[in-house]
Scaffold this motif. Structure first.
Motif, short mmCIF file in Angstrom:
data_model
loop_
_atom_site.label_atom_id
_atom_site.label_comp_id
_atom_site.label_asym_id
_atom_site.label_seq_id
_atom_site.Cartn_x
_atom_site.Cartn_y
_atom_site.Cartn_z
N TRP A 1 21.68 -29.28 32.06
CA TRP A 1 22.52 -28.44 31.20
C TRP A 1 21.76 -27.98 29.96
O TRP A 1 21.80 -26.81 29.60
CB TRP A 1 23.78 -29.20 30.79
N ALA B 1 32.56 -45.31 37.08
CA ALA B 1 32.11 -45.08 35.70
C ALA B 1 31.34 -46.27 35.15
O ALA B 1 30.54 -46.11 34.22
CB ALA B 1 33.31 -44.78 34.80
N VAL C 1 31.27 -33.44 27.07
CA VAL C 1 31.00 -34.87 26.89
C VAL C 1 32.11 -35.53 26.07
O VAL C 1 32.53 -36.66 26.37
CB VAL C 1 29.61 -35.07 26.24
N HIS D 1 24.80 -38.54 35.14
CA HIS D 1 25.06 -37.92 33.84
C HIS D 1 23.77 -37.59 33.10
O HIS D 1 23.67 -36.54 32.47
CB HIS D 1 25.99 -38.80 33.01
N GLU E 1 35.12 -35.93 28.35
CA GLU E 1 34.84 -37.00 29.30
C GLU E 1 34.98 -38.37 28.64
O GLU E 1 35.55 -39.31 29.21
CB GLU E 1 33.44 -36.85 29.89
N PHE F 1 26.50 -43.57 38.02
CA PHE F 1 27.19 -42.76 37.03
C PHE F 1 26.23 -42.39 35.89
O PHE F 1 26.18 -41.24 35.45
CB PHE F 1 28.40 -43.54 36.49
N ALA G 1 22.45 -34.52 34.81
CA ALA G 1 23.30 -33.36 34.51
C ALA G 1 23.10 -32.89 33.07
O ALA G 1 23.03 -31.68 32.81
CB ALA G 1 24.77 -33.71 34.76
N PHE G 2 22.97 -33.80 32.12
CA PHE G 2 22.76 -33.42 30.72
C PHE G 2 21.42 -32.73 30.54
O PHE G 2 21.32 -31.72 29.82
CB PHE G 2 22.87 -34.63 29.80
#
Length: 150
Positions: free
Chosen positions: A70, A54, A86, A63, A89, A59, A66-67
């Motif tokens: 999405w 993380a 989010v 992300h 997470e 990381f 992925a965002f």
């Protein structure tokens, strides 16, 4: 007598120190103990791996990608599911950060306690050596100056 005291100091410290060699760095005894505890605990191993990942740039890249995917593919607007994911997470990651901080605080306290005990031992040893030197100097003075006159 002074040779014995110096030997006692060396013996007292040899059990706590790892002498440097070509392949081994010196490790503080508290660090060695904490590392052994981490190696024995599956939960701590998992927490270490999560916090290590993380806190890395992969990381962040994963992300960010992925965002974007999405937001463009799965939800057009206003992204309620993404917001929920989010948020959850963030809650879990903050828990891992707090776990890491608590472990770091415990390590620092254990190290400070160990260092205090070691410095007190050094102070006691130095005081004893100083007293022995004073006795030897006094005796030497007595034999050379006082007995030398007679």
């Amino acid at each position: 007598m002074p040779g014995q005291a110096a030997s006692a100091v060396a013996d007292a410290h040899s059990e706590h120190m790892v002498l440097p060699s070509d392949s081994v760095r010196p490790v503080h005894p508290v660090t060695a103990k904490m590392m052994a505890q981490r190696a024995d605990s599956l939960q701590l191993k998992i927490a270490d791996r999560i916090t290590t990942f993380a806190g890395s740039m992969p990381f962040v890249y994963i992300h960010a990608a992925a965002f974007v995917v999405w937001m463009l593919v799965f939800e057009r607007s206003p992204w309620p599911t993404l917001t929920l994911i989010v948020s959850l997470e963030a809650i879990f990651l903050s828990a891992f950060v707090l776990i890491g901080q608590n472990r770091q605080a415990a390590f620092q306290q254990a190290k400070a306690d160990h260092d205090f005990v070691e410095s007190e031992l050094e102070l006691k040893t130095n005081t004893d050596l100083t007293r022995q030197i004073h006795l030897l100097t006094t005796e030497l003075h007595r034999r050379v100056v006082v007995e030398g006159r007679s």
